[in-house]
Design a protein around this motif. Structure first.
Motif, PDB file in Angstrom:
ATOM      1  N   GLY A  33       4.243   8.301   6.513  1.00  0.00           N
ATOM      2  CA  GLY A  33       2.951   8.087   5.872  1.00  0.00           C
ATOM      3  C   GLY A  33       2.451   9.270   5.064  1.00  0.00           C
ATOM      4  O   GLY A  33       1.354   9.246   4.523  1.00  0.00           O
ATOM      5  N   LYS A  34       3.287  10.311   4.972  1.00  0.00           N
ATOM      6  CA  LYS A  34       2.905  11.487   4.189  1.00  0.00           C
ATOM      7  C   LYS A  34       3.109  11.205   2.696  1.00  0.00           C
ATOM      8  O   LYS A  34       4.071  10.547   2.313  1.00  0.00           O
ATOM      9  CB  LYS A  34       3.806  12.661   4.620  1.00  0.00           C
ATOM     10  CG  LYS A  34       3.159  14.007   4.550  1.00  0.00           C
ATOM     11  CD  LYS A  34       4.016  15.055   5.270  1.00  0.00           C
ATOM     12  CE  LYS A  34       4.137  16.289   4.424  1.00  0.00           C
ATOM     13  NZ  LYS A  34       5.311  16.444   3.600  1.00  0.00           N
ATOM     14  N   VAL A  35       2.210  11.741   1.863  1.00  0.00           N
ATOM     15  CA  VAL A  35       2.351  11.553   0.413  1.00  0.00           C
ATOM     16  C   VAL A  35       3.631  12.249  -0.046  1.00  0.00           C
ATOM     17  O   VAL A  35       3.862  13.426   0.265  1.00  0.00           O
ATOM     18  CB  VAL A  35       1.152  12.147  -0.355  1.00  0.00           C
ATOM     19  CG1 VAL A  35       1.349  11.973  -1.857  1.00  0.00           C
ATOM     20  CG2 VAL A  35      -0.150  11.491   0.081  1.00  0.00           C
ATOM     21  N   ILE A  36       4.459  11.514  -0.787  1.00  0.00           N
ATOM     22  CA  ILE A  36       5.759  12.068  -1.166  1.00  0.00           C
ATOM     23  C   ILE A  36       5.996  12.023  -2.681  1.00  0.00           C
ATOM     24  O   ILE A  36       6.797  12.781  -3.221  1.00  0.00           O
ATOM     25  CB  ILE A  36       6.885  11.338  -0.387  1.00  0.00           C
ATOM     26  CG1 ILE A  36       8.194  12.084  -0.498  1.00  0.00           C
ATOM     27  CG2 ILE A  36       7.013   9.907  -0.849  1.00  0.00           C
ATOM     28  CD1 ILE A  36       9.262  11.553   0.401  1.00  0.00           C
ATOM     29  N   LYS A  45      -5.025   2.397   6.873  1.00  0.00           N
ATOM     30  CA  LYS A  45      -5.623   1.300   7.621  1.00  0.00           C
ATOM     31  C   LYS A  45      -5.039  -0.031   7.135  1.00  0.00           C
ATOM     32  O   LYS A  45      -4.656  -0.872   7.945  1.00  0.00           O
ATOM     33  CB  LYS A  45      -7.137   1.329   7.421  1.00  0.00           C
ATOM     34  CG  LYS A  45      -7.897   0.306   8.214  1.00  0.00           C
ATOM     35  CD  LYS A  45      -9.363   0.716   8.334  1.00  0.00           C
ATOM     36  CE  LYS A  45     -10.183  -0.407   8.934  1.00  0.00           C
ATOM     37  NZ  LYS A  45     -10.394  -1.531   7.980  1.00  0.00           N
ATOM     38  N   LEU A  46      -4.928  -0.185   5.823  1.00  0.00           N
ATOM     39  CA  LEU A  46      -4.354  -1.419   5.271  1.00  0.00           C
ATOM     40  C   LEU A  46      -2.933  -1.624   5.755  1.00  0.00           C
ATOM     41  O   LEU A  46      -2.539  -2.731   6.117  1.00  0.00           O
ATOM     42  CB  LEU A  46      -4.307  -1.327   3.745  1.00  0.00           C
ATOM     43  CG  LEU A  46      -5.443  -1.892   2.937  1.00  0.00           C
ATOM     44  CD1 LEU A  46      -5.085  -1.776   1.463  1.00  0.00           C
ATOM     45  CD2 LEU A  46      -5.691  -3.352   3.288  1.00  0.00           C
ATOM     46  N   ARG A  47      -2.144  -0.538   5.746  1.00  0.00           N
ATOM     47  CA  ARG A  47      -0.741  -0.659   6.177  1.00  0.00           C
ATOM     48  C   ARG A  47      -0.653  -1.026   7.644  1.00  0.00           C
ATOM     49  O   ARG A  47       0.162  -1.845   8.034  1.00  0.00           O
ATOM     50  CB  ARG A  47       0.027   0.641   5.912  1.00  0.00           C
ATOM     51  CG  ARG A  47       0.382   0.825   4.454  1.00  0.00           C
ATOM     52  CD  ARG A  47       1.469   1.872   4.282  1.00  0.00           C
ATOM     53  NE  ARG A  47       1.053   3.174   4.764  1.00  0.00           N
ATOM     54  CZ  ARG A  47       0.385   4.051   4.023  1.00  0.00           C
ATOM     55  NH1 ARG A  47       0.103   3.794   2.777  1.00  0.00           N
ATOM     56  NH2 ARG A  47       0.033   5.201   4.529  1.00  0.00           N
ATOM     57  N   SER A  48      -1.513  -0.436   8.479  1.00  0.00           N
ATOM     58  CA  SER A  48      -1.430  -0.743   9.908  1.00  0.00           C
ATOM     59  C   SER A  48      -1.921  -2.163  10.183  1.00  0.00           C
ATOM     60  O   SER A  48      -1.375  -2.846  11.042  1.00  0.00           O
ATOM     61  CB  SER A  48      -2.202   0.283  10.740  1.00  0.00           C
ATOM     62  OG  SER A  48      -3.556   0.248  10.404  1.00  0.00           O
ATOM     63  N   GLU A  49      -2.890  -2.623   9.405  1.00  0.00           N
ATOM     64  CA  GLU A  49      -3.360  -4.008   9.587  1.00  0.00           C
ATOM     65  C   GLU A  49      -2.265  -5.007   9.235  1.00  0.00           C
ATOM     66  O   GLU A  49      -2.073  -5.997   9.915  1.00  0.00           O
ATOM     67  CB  GLU A  49      -4.577  -4.287   8.695  1.00  0.00           C
ATOM     68  CG  GLU A  49      -5.856  -3.689   9.234  1.00  0.00           C
ATOM     69  CD  GLU A  49      -7.001  -3.744   8.230  1.00  0.00           C
ATOM     70  OE1 GLU A  49      -6.788  -4.199   7.098  1.00  0.00           O
ATOM     71  OE2 GLU A  49      -8.109  -3.320   8.599  1.00  0.00           O
ATOM     72  N   SER A  50      -1.498  -4.695   8.154  1.00  0.00           N
ATOM     73  CA  SER A  50      -0.493  -5.657   7.724  1.00  0.00           C
ATOM     74  C   SER A  50       0.712  -5.647   8.656  1.00  0.00           C
ATOM     75  O   SER A  50       1.548  -6.538   8.608  1.00  0.00           O
ATOM     76  CB  SER A  50      -0.050  -5.369   6.293  1.00  0.00           C
ATOM     77  OG  SER A  50       0.638  -4.141   6.239  1.00  0.00           O
ATOM     78  N   ASN A  51       0.811  -4.627   9.547  1.00  0.00           N
ATOM     79  CA  ASN A  51       1.918  -4.599  10.516  1.00  0.00           C
ATOM     80  C   ASN A  51       1.577  -5.309  11.811  1.00  0.00           C
ATOM     81  O   ASN A  51       2.416  -5.439  12.688  1.00  0.00           O
ATOM     82  CB  ASN A  51       2.303  -3.142  10.847  1.00  0.00           C
ATOM     83  CG  ASN A  51       2.970  -2.489   9.664  1.00  0.00           C
ATOM     84  OD1 ASN A  51       3.526  -3.180   8.827  1.00  0.00           O
ATOM     85  ND2 ASN A  51       2.901  -1.175   9.584  1.00  0.00           N
ATOM     86  N   ALA A  87       0.816  -1.222   0.000  1.00  0.00           N
ATOM     87  CA  ALA A  87       0.000   0.000   0.000  1.00  0.00           C
ATOM     88  C   ALA A  87       0.845   1.265   0.000  1.00  0.00           C
ATOM     89  O   ALA A  87       0.378   2.333   0.391  1.00  0.00           O
ATOM     90  CB  ALA A  87      -1.004   0.009   1.155  1.00  0.00           C
ATOM     91  N   LYS A  88       2.113   1.146  -0.427  1.00  0.00           N
ATOM     92  CA  LYS A  88       2.927   2.355  -0.547  1.00  0.00           C
ATOM     93  C   LYS A  88       3.851   2.395  -1.760  1.00  0.00           C
ATOM     94  O   LYS A  88       4.344   3.460  -2.112  1.00  0.00           O
ATOM     95  CB  LYS A  88       3.701   2.631   0.739  1.00  0.00           C
ATOM     96  CG  LYS A  88       4.583   1.511   1.199  1.00  0.00           C
ATOM     97  CD  LYS A  88       5.156   1.848   2.568  1.00  0.00           C
ATOM     98  CE  LYS A  88       6.087   0.746   3.012  1.00  0.00           C
ATOM     99  NZ  LYS A  88       6.379   0.800   4.446  1.00  0.00           N
ATOM    100  N   THR A  89       4.085   1.263  -2.392  1.00  0.00           N
ATOM    101  CA  THR A  89       4.920   1.247  -3.593  1.00  0.00           C
ATOM    102  C   THR A  89       4.020   1.289  -4.825  1.00  0.00           C
ATOM    103  O   THR A  89       3.054   0.531  -4.914  1.00  0.00           O
ATOM    104  CB  THR A  89       5.771  -0.037  -3.641  1.00  0.00           C
ATOM    105  OG1 THR A  89       6.504  -0.137  -2.429  1.00  0.00           O
ATOM    106  CG2 THR A  89       6.719  -0.035  -4.836  1.00  0.00           C
TER     107      THR A  89
END
Ligand SMILES: Cc1cc2nc3c(=O)[nH]c(=O)nc-3n(C[C@H](O)[C@H](O)[C@H](O)COP(=O)(O)O)c2cc1C
Length: 138
Positions: free
Chosen positions: A77-80, A131-137, A37-39
């Motif tokens: 988590g900021k858009v970069i 939310k997806l990223r925190s669930e996968s952690n 959910a970030k790449t």
């Protein structure tokens, strides 16, 4: 609405519908993210009315290709992810989250930058992706 691509019930990719203004037209496309959910996995535009050879180059697979593997978010988590003016210096560490602007089409490029950043942000898919990223952690 967004689409989650799964294989054997394991998330593979996220397909996000995105749109926003270019110079002459509204640009409609899809932004795909990897399961982290970030790449960024890819970007496509299926409807646009920019000038062929200028802004219309957003549909050129060669330009779209360079989005693959770019980082959409920083570690907080900021858009970069950013479409820059000109060409990305691939030796610079910023190249991880920068995409070449289109020559002679800075206004369309800026439109793509704005719409991608909007849809990844808090008024777009940002909360869902967080939310997806925190669930996968977990
Ligand atoms: C007929 C015509 C069509 C143009 N179409 C586009 C376009 O689709 N997208 C765009 O960003 N700029 C377009 N431009 C150029 C813009 O007016 C502007 O000059 C350009 O975006 C600046 O980009 P640059 O700084 O890379 O030269 C067009 C210009 C002309 C004369």
């Amino acid at each position: 609405m967004n689409s989650r691509v799964k294989k054997d019930n394991v998330l593979q990719k996220l397909i996000l519908p995105v749109y926003g203004k270019g110079l002459w037209s509204t640009l409609y496309g899809f932004l795909a993210l990897e399961a982290d959910a970030k790449t960024i996995a890819g970007i496509t535009f299926y409807q646009q009315g920019e000038t062929p050879g200028l802004g219309g180059e957003i549909t050129n697979p060669r330009w779209q290709q360079q989005w693959q593997g770019k980082q959409a978010f920083d570690s907080s988590g900021k858009v970069i992810i950013t479409v820059i003016k000109g060409e990305v210096n691939l030796n610079a560490s910023e190249s991880r989250y920068q995409v070449d602007g289109l020559a002679g089409a800075t206004l369309t490029s800026r439109g793509v930058n704005n719409l991608v950043r909007f849809w990844l942000g808090r008024y777009g898919f940002g909360p869902f992706l967080n939310k997806l990223r925190s669930e996968s952690n977990d």
